[in-house]
Scaffold this motif. Structure first.
Motif, short mmCIF file in Angstrom:
data_model
loop_
_atom_site.label_atom_id
_atom_site.label_comp_id
_atom_site.label_asym_id
_atom_site.label_seq_id
_atom_site.Cartn_x
_atom_site.Cartn_y
_atom_site.Cartn_z
N GLY A 121 0.82 -1.21 0.00
CA GLY A 121 0.00 0.00 0.00
C GLY A 121 0.84 1.25 0.00
N THR A 122 0.48 2.19 0.82
CA THR A 122 1.07 3.52 0.84
C THR A 122 2.30 3.57 1.75
N PHE A 123 3.41 4.06 1.19
CA PHE A 123 4.63 4.29 1.96
C PHE A 123 4.57 5.70 2.53
N VAL A 124 4.66 5.81 3.84
CA VAL A 124 4.56 7.11 4.52
C VAL A 124 5.85 7.38 5.27
N PHE A 125 6.49 8.51 4.95
CA PHE A 125 7.72 8.95 5.62
C PHE A 125 7.34 9.90 6.75
N LEU A 126 7.59 9.49 7.98
CA LEU A 126 7.39 10.36 9.14
C LEU A 126 8.68 11.16 9.31
N LYS A 127 8.62 12.39 8.90
CA LYS A 127 9.80 13.25 8.82
C LYS A 127 9.89 14.16 10.04
N LEU A 128 10.70 13.73 10.99
CA LEU A 128 10.97 14.53 12.18
C LEU A 128 12.24 15.33 11.92
N ASP A 129 12.29 16.56 12.38
CA ASP A 129 13.48 17.39 12.19
C ASP A 129 14.74 16.60 12.55
N ILE A 130 15.73 16.63 11.66
CA ILE A 130 16.96 15.85 11.84
C ILE A 130 17.63 16.18 13.17
N LYS A 131 17.73 17.45 13.50
CA LYS A 131 18.40 17.83 14.75
C LYS A 131 17.68 17.26 15.96
N HIS A 132 16.36 17.22 15.91
CA HIS A 132 15.61 16.66 17.03
C HIS A 132 15.82 15.15 17.11
N ASP B 177 21.37 11.69 4.68
CA ASP B 177 21.33 10.73 3.57
C ASP B 177 20.01 9.96 3.58
N ARG B 178 19.61 9.48 4.74
CA ARG B 178 18.37 8.70 4.84
C ARG B 178 17.14 9.55 4.51
N TYR B 179 17.14 10.80 4.93
CA TYR B 179 15.99 11.65 4.63
C TYR B 179 15.81 11.79 3.13
N GLN B 180 16.90 11.93 2.39
CA GLN B 180 16.81 12.00 0.94
C GLN B 180 16.25 10.71 0.37
N GLN B 181 16.72 9.58 0.89
CA GLN B 181 16.22 8.29 0.43
C GLN B 181 14.72 8.15 0.73
N TYR B 182 14.32 8.47 1.94
CA TYR B 182 12.92 8.32 2.30
C TYR B 182 12.02 9.24 1.49
N GLN B 183 12.47 10.44 1.23
CA GLN B 183 11.67 11.37 0.42
C GLN B 183 11.44 10.80 -0.97
N ALA B 184 12.47 10.13 -1.52
CA ALA B 184 12.36 9.54 -2.86
C ALA B 184 11.45 8.31 -2.88
N ILE B 185 11.41 7.56 -1.78
CA ILE B 185 10.64 6.32 -1.69
C ILE B 185 9.17 6.57 -1.35
N ALA B 186 8.91 7.56 -0.52
CA ALA B 186 7.59 7.76 0.08
C ALA B 186 6.54 8.22 -0.91
N ASP B 187 5.32 7.73 -0.68
CA ASP B 187 4.15 8.22 -1.40
C ASP B 187 3.60 9.46 -0.71
#
Length: 189
Positions: free
Chosen positions: A99-110, A155-165
């Motif tokens: 189904g839907t891939f959801v990236f839970l994007k929390l501020d990197i510094k946090h 690096d992971r945030y870029q990957q997740y942004q590309a993968i996520a719906d």
């Protein structure tokens, strides 16, 4: 595609917490890939990673995702993935039809500060509570650990942004507030 929801993101972004709430709201099963690794392998996922290494953990994660799809592939579910699944294309592929891939994007510094708050350096210079993937880089100070984490998460945030719906901006806020943000992003009534 069975309208399931796969929550992804880095450590401490709320995948498990939000996933359990979402599954309850939808009236469906909640599955955590890390728990599934433990069920299949008979060993905690952290212990598996530390004792058997990255390659064996990656294989176990793929097996866990395939197992989840075999058991629940025809049902709507909510899945919480491990923080590094973005580095495991076969595991992602196993879940892709879910189904839907959801990236839970929390501020990197946090995110990094949450991890750093638990890490301690002993008198002998070793580290307690540091992620194994960080220790693999042989840091000698807490600031080096922080730098490793910041780079890894960028690096992971870029990957997740590309993968996520769907990308959901998670705040350093009460759980309920972030849950409302997730529900709104998924257009769930």
């Amino acid at each position: 595609m069975n309208n399931s929801i796969v929550l992804m993101g880095c450590k401490h972004c709320g995948k498990t917490t939000q996933g359990k709430l979402l599954a309850k709201k939808l009236g469906v099963d909640f599955i955590d890939t890390d728990d599934e690794i433990g069920r299949i392998r008979g060993i905690d996922f952290r212990t598996l990673y530390k004792t058997k290494g990255v390659a064996e953990f990656t294989l176990a994660e793929e097996e866990a995702c395939r197992s989840i799809m075999k058991e629940f592939g025809n049902s709507q579910i909510v899945v919480s993935t491990g923080g590094g699944i973005c580095d495991n294309p076969p595991a992602l592929q196993a879940l892709r039809d879910c189904g839907t891939f959801v990236f839970l994007k929390l501020d990197i510094k946090h995110s990094v500060s949450r991890i750093m708050a638990k890490i301690q350096q002993t008198e002998t210079g070793s580290f307690i509570n540091a992620p194994a993937y960080v220790l693999n880089e042989n840091p000698t100070s807490l600031s080096q650990i922080q730098d490793i984490l910041m780079k890894k998460y960028r690096d992971r945030y870029q990957q997740y942004q590309a993968i996520a719906d769907v990308v959901v901006d998670i705040k350093n806020a009460p759980i309920e507030e972030n849950f409302r943000t997730l529900i709104d992003a998924l257009d769930i009534k």
